[in-house]
Design an enzyme around this catalytic site. Sequence first.
Site, short mmCIF file in Angstrom:
data_model
loop_
_atom_site.label_atom_id
_atom_site.label_comp_id
_atom_site.label_asym_id
_atom_site.label_seq_id
_atom_site.Cartn_x
_atom_site.Cartn_y
_atom_site.Cartn_z
N ASP A 1 -6.59 -6.24 4.49
CA ASP A 1 -7.71 -5.77 3.68
C ASP A 1 -8.47 -6.97 3.09
O ASP A 1 -9.69 -7.07 3.19
CB ASP A 1 -7.17 -4.86 2.57
CG ASP A 1 -8.28 -4.11 1.86
OD1 ASP A 1 -9.25 -3.71 2.53
OD2 ASP A 1 -8.19 -3.93 0.62
N LYS B 1 3.27 -14.42 5.09
CA LYS B 1 3.69 -15.38 4.07
C LYS B 1 5.22 -15.34 4.01
O LYS B 1 5.85 -15.16 2.96
CB LYS B 1 3.05 -14.98 2.73
CG LYS B 1 3.21 -15.99 1.62
CD LYS B 1 2.32 -17.21 1.77
CE LYS B 1 2.62 -18.21 0.67
NZ LYS B 1 2.14 -19.55 0.95
N TYR C 1 0.80 -1.22 0.00
CA TYR C 1 0.00 0.00 0.00
C TYR C 1 0.84 1.27 0.00
O TYR C 1 0.32 2.34 -0.28
CB TYR C 1 -0.90 0.00 1.23
CG TYR C 1 -2.31 -0.45 0.95
CD1 TYR C 1 -2.56 -1.73 0.48
CD2 TYR C 1 -3.40 0.39 1.15
CE1 TYR C 1 -3.85 -2.15 0.23
CE2 TYR C 1 -4.69 -0.02 0.90
CZ TYR C 1 -4.91 -1.30 0.45
OH TYR C 1 -6.18 -1.71 0.19
N1 GGG Z 1 -14.95 2.72 3.46
C1 GGG Z 1 -13.70 2.72 2.93
C2 GGG Z 1 -13.64 2.36 1.47
O1 GGG Z 1 -13.95 3.17 0.63
N2 GGG Z 1 -13.25 1.12 1.20
C3 GGG Z 1 -12.97 0.65 -0.10
C4 GGG Z 1 -11.53 0.36 -0.32
O2 GGG Z 1 -11.07 0.40 -1.44
N3 GGG Z 1 -10.79 0.03 0.74
C5 GGG Z 1 -9.41 -0.25 0.69
C6 GGG Z 1 -8.80 -0.19 2.05
O3 GGG Z 1 -9.50 -0.18 3.06
O4 GGG Z 1 -7.57 -0.14 2.15
#
Ligand code: GGG
Length: 327
Positions: free
Chosen positions: A224, A168, A120
């Site tokens: 995630d 992992k 990320y």
């Molecule tokens: N409510 C947060 C949202 O928009 N989630 C969609 C998303 O792409 N989340 C990726 C993450 O939480 O890192």
Amino acid sequence: MSERIAVIEGDGIGQEVIPAAIDVLESLDLDFEFVEGEAGDAVKEATGEALPQSTYDLAADADATLFGAAGETAADVILPLRDAVDSFVNIRPAKAYPGVDAVRPETDLVFLRENTEGVYSGHEDDLSDDLSTLTRVVTTSASEKLAHFACDYVEDSDDHDDFSVVHKANVMRKTDGRFRDAVVGVAEEQGVDTDEVLMDAFATHVCLDPEQFDVIVCPNLAGDVLSDLAAGLVGGLGLLPSANIGDDNALFEPVHGTAPDIAGQGIANPTATILSAALMLDHLGYTEEADRVETAVESVLAEGPRTGDLGGDADTDEVTAAIVDRL
Ligand code: GGG
């Protein structure tokens, strides 16, 4: 003392579930000031920027932030917002509630997801017409910070004693190896028991027997993906709240995204966002109010009304009103 709450609806059903959570918070009659900020696809379309500096500053300066969802601009909105509140951990409880038709009704998990790095942190490159690369960043310091939080989390809790470290490291020896060594090392120092589970095996075992897991500490992307998988075990993404915690600040958001397939129809399940508001209340020290909100949500999930994702035919407003009625 008045609390200044930044409210960022974002896109899609964020614009429906955040007002639902605000209705619940307002009905508690606390001394909260709600200040709205804009972010997301529509803002980018209009201004060229998905997250205006003013919204970033609003989140950074608020006592807490409630955020809805971002779609195409998720990377330009969610990641900087987590940075604005200096969040190093994303807490994602995944719990099956009585009355909800869950695949695994015995599920009761808490994911503690590293919130600053891994894939990320986003060093992506196109090196040729055929080749794109991504640099994965893992530091001992961020992993240890998460581990200290995880140890304190289980030590301060009546419900948890230990945690599973999901990684992992047998394949990603340097990055997940560093993560694993740092987390297990801190846990050993703090005298907290851990077990280790490879993340692919975890995905299978949590589906077959979720009761063998409790608190799961994992790298960013794994957290995630695996928490979304757990959402599938408990009845869907409409039920999972989350808390992005920093040292002095925090941001609360449903785990789900914008749900473009149902956005604009007023039928989104507000539960995940209302439970995120409950996590915010707890974080701000309003523990009794947080319990009241969770109890009201539990009662509505058990007895109805329910939204379509849970097999009902109620709309967002009806579910929200039922929760407010039970407070
Ligand atoms: N409510 C947060 C949202 O928009 N989630 C969609 C998303 O792409 N989340 C990726 C993450 O939480 O890192």
